[in-house]
Enzyme design. Structure first.
Site, PDB file in Angstrom:
ATOM      1  N   TYR A 142       0.584   2.084  -7.651  1.00 49.74           N
ATOM      2  CA  TYR A 142       1.033   1.932  -6.264  1.00 49.74           C
ATOM      3  C   TYR A 142       2.069   3.016  -5.940  1.00 49.74           C
ATOM      4  CZ  TYR A 142       3.432  -0.081  -2.205  1.00 49.74           C
ATOM      5  OH  TYR A 142       4.007  -0.276  -0.968  1.00 49.74           O
TER       6      TYR A 142
ATOM      7  N   SER B 253       6.528   4.377   0.661  1.00 49.66           N
ATOM      8  CA  SER B 253       7.336   3.265   0.142  1.00 49.66           C
ATOM      9  C   SER B 253       8.559   3.813  -0.593  1.00 49.66           C
ATOM     10  CB  SER B 253       6.514   2.426  -0.846  1.00 49.66           C
ATOM     11  OG  SER B 253       7.359   1.549  -1.565  1.00 49.66           O
TER      12      SER B 253
HETATM   13  N1  LIG Z   1       6.564  -5.115   2.405  1.00 53.80           N
HETATM   14  C1  LIG Z   1       7.266  -4.206   1.722  1.00 53.80           C
HETATM   15  O1  LIG Z   1       8.275  -4.484   1.053  1.00 53.80           O
HETATM   16  C2  LIG Z   1       6.834  -2.767   1.756  1.00 53.80           C
HETATM   17  C3  LIG Z   1       7.724  -1.789   1.278  1.00 53.80           C
HETATM   18  C4  LIG Z   1       7.349  -0.472   1.320  1.00 53.80           C
HETATM   19  C5  LIG Z   1       6.121  -0.111   1.844  1.00 53.80           C
HETATM   20  N2  LIG Z   1       5.279  -1.082   2.286  1.00 53.80           N
HETATM   21  C6  LIG Z   1       3.984  -0.671   2.836  1.00 53.80           C
HETATM   22  O2  LIG Z   1       3.896  -1.148   4.170  1.00 53.80           O
HETATM   23  C7  LIG Z   1       2.547  -1.449   4.484  1.00 53.80           C
HETATM   24  C8  LIG Z   1       2.403  -2.875   4.942  1.00 53.80           C
HETATM   25  O3  LIG Z   1       2.882  -3.754   3.952  1.00 53.80           O
HETATM   26  P1  LIG Z   1       2.847  -5.339   4.109  1.00 53.80           P
HETATM   27  O4  LIG Z   1       3.991  -5.873   3.345  1.00 53.80           O
HETATM   28  O5  LIG Z   1       2.686  -5.695   5.534  1.00 53.80           O
HETATM   29  O6  LIG Z   1       1.537  -5.669   3.268  1.00 53.80           O
HETATM   30  P2  LIG Z   1       0.134  -6.303   3.658  1.00 53.80           P
HETATM   31  O7  LIG Z   1      -0.634  -6.438   2.394  1.00 53.80           O
HETATM   32  O8  LIG Z   1       0.336  -7.514   4.506  1.00 53.80           O
HETATM   33  O9  LIG Z   1      -0.531  -5.197   4.582  1.00 53.80           O
HETATM   34  C9  LIG Z   1      -1.537  -4.317   4.175  1.00 53.80           C
HETATM   35  C10 LIG Z   1      -2.751  -4.493   5.074  1.00 53.80           C
HETATM   36  O10 LIG Z   1      -3.709  -3.486   4.731  1.00 53.80           O
HETATM   37  C11 LIG Z   1      -5.000  -4.055   4.813  1.00 53.80           C
HETATM   38  N3  LIG Z   1      -5.951  -3.294   4.009  1.00 53.80           N
HETATM   39  C12 LIG Z   1      -6.057  -3.255   2.659  1.00 53.80           C
HETATM   40  N4  LIG Z   1      -7.084  -2.473   2.295  1.00 53.80           N
HETATM   41  C13 LIG Z   1      -7.638  -1.995   3.439  1.00 53.80           C
HETATM   42  C14 LIG Z   1      -8.745  -1.140   3.702  1.00 53.80           C
HETATM   43  N5  LIG Z   1      -9.488  -0.623   2.722  1.00 53.80           N
HETATM   44  N6  LIG Z   1      -9.043  -0.859   4.981  1.00 53.80           N
HETATM   45  C15 LIG Z   1      -8.314  -1.396   6.006  1.00 53.80           C
HETATM   46  N7  LIG Z   1      -7.264  -2.234   5.813  1.00 53.80           N
HETATM   47  C16 LIG Z   1      -6.929  -2.534   4.535  1.00 53.80           C
HETATM   48  C17 LIG Z   1      -4.805  -5.483   4.296  1.00 53.80           C
HETATM   49  O11 LIG Z   1      -5.867  -6.338   4.709  1.00 53.80           O
HETATM   50  C18 LIG Z   1      -3.452  -5.850   4.891  1.00 53.80           C
HETATM   51  O12 LIG Z   1      -3.586  -6.503   6.136  1.00 53.80           O
HETATM   52  C19 LIG Z   1       1.741  -1.093   3.239  1.00 53.80           C
HETATM   53  O13 LIG Z   1       1.326   0.257   3.320  1.00 53.80           O
HETATM   54  C20 LIG Z   1       2.778  -1.235   2.136  1.00 53.80           C
HETATM   55  O14 LIG Z   1       2.437  -0.479   0.997  1.00 53.80           O
HETATM   56  C21 LIG Z   1       5.603  -2.402   2.265  1.00 53.80           C
END
Ligand SMILES: NC(=O)c1ccc[n+]([C@@H]2O[C@H](COP(=O)([O-])OP(=O)(O)OC[C@H]3O[C@@H](n4cnc5c(N)ncnc54)[C@H](O)[C@@H]3O)[C@@H](O)[C@H]2O)c1
Length: 254
Positions: free
Chosen positions: A155, A142
């Site tokens: 985080y 991230s």
């Molecule tokens: N959306 C943003 O702005 C952003 C920015 C930087 C990084 N990210 C990263 O991108 C990725 C996706 O983000 P998002 O916005 O789609 O969030 P999101 O919460 O929709 O996606 C995360 C997914 O991980 C799953 N998950 C959680 N714990 C788990 C486990 N123990 N085993 C299996 N699955 C599990 C959740 O059910 C969820 O579907 C994440 O790693 C997040 O940290 C997101």
């Protein structure tokens, strides 16, 4: 097509970025294994409706038995594994608190899934990629690790660990023709991001700030991240490993 005949696992594929990755990889010819602790069957239905091939799996990335079973199921279904996108994480619902207000249990929960879970997935998939004669691991970190974000230090620390893990893993797996890279997405308009601020006014503040502090002054959508991950999975990045690609529209506040 870029991923023709390849099998790619996407963790955290029930929605958000994981769903966007799954849809695009399938369009590019991949068999996609949509793994999540939540139900990823809606993502699979969307992939299939678009003419793609996908499988939904219930997985907890913090448990070795679960991640090993995920890899075995992928091989059983599609004959082998060519890549994994380690996207699953605790992100949705994280309280926007400074470091001294985070309690022990919450610190451990976030580190356990985001750092240990990503490591666990790298470990489980490794023998399968060796068997395939090579492959690509893409870890989703991230841009918050570059930003000095005053909130959610657990985080941010967990995603810093993902970045560091990527470099260590790349040094080991290179011998077998396997690459490992990470990306650091900026603030992307997934449902998880929209819910993060808590109330609409705080969300609007974050949203406006993110747009102002980018070189490209617009909101970042899930599809803005997908192409970079596709590149890292493809043979076009065959000599790129141990690297982080920052995908954030050119943030100027770090
Ligand atoms: N959306 C943003 O702005 C952003 C920015 C930087 C990084 N990210 C990263 O991108 C990725 C996706 O983000 P998002 O916005 O789609 O969030 P999101 O919460 O929709 O996606 C995360 C997914 O991980 C799953 N998950 C959680 N714990 C788990 C486990 N123990 N085993 C299996 N699955 C599990 C959740 O059910 C969820 O579907 C994440 O790693 C997040 O940290 C997101």
């Amino acid at each position: 097509m870029i991923l023709d005949n390849k099998t790619i696992i996407v963790t955290g594929a029930a929605g958000g970025l994981g769903r966007a990755f799954s849809l695009r990889f399938a369009t590019e010819g991949a068999n996609v294994v949509c793994a999540d602790i939540a139900d990823a069957s809606e993502t699979v239905s969307l992939v299939k409706a678009a003419g793609g091939s996908a499988l939904s799996l219930k997985v907890d990335i913090t448990k070795a038995d679960s991640t090993n079973a995920m890899c075995q199921a992928a091989e059983d279904a599609f004959g082998g594994i060519d890549g994994i996108v380690n996207n699953a994480a605790i992100y949705a619902g994280i309280a926007m608190e400074p470091f001294h207000r985070i309690d022990d249990a919450e610190w451990d929960r976030v580190m356990n899934v985001n750092a240990k879970g990503t490591w666990q997935c790298c470990k489980s998939v490794y023998p399968y990629l060796i068997k395939r004669g090579g492959g690509s691991i893409v870890n989703i970190a991230s841009a918050s690790i570059l930003e000095g974000n005053p909130f959610f230090a657990h985080y941010t620390a967990s995603k810093g660990a993902v970045w560091a893990l990527t470099r260590s893993v790349s040094r080991v797996v290179g011998e077998q023709g396997i690459r490992c890279n990470s990306i650091t997405p900026g603030y992307t308009m997934t449902d998880a991001s929209k819910g993060l601020a808590g109330d609409p006014e705080a969300f609007q503040k974050n949203y406006d700030y993110s747009i102002q502090t980018r070189a490209i002054h617009r909101a970042m959508e899930a599809d803005d991240v997908v192409g970079t991950v596709l590149f890292l999975l493809s043979d076009d990045s065959a000599f790129l490993t141990g690297q982080n690609l920052n995908v954030d529209g050119g943030c100027i506040n770090y």
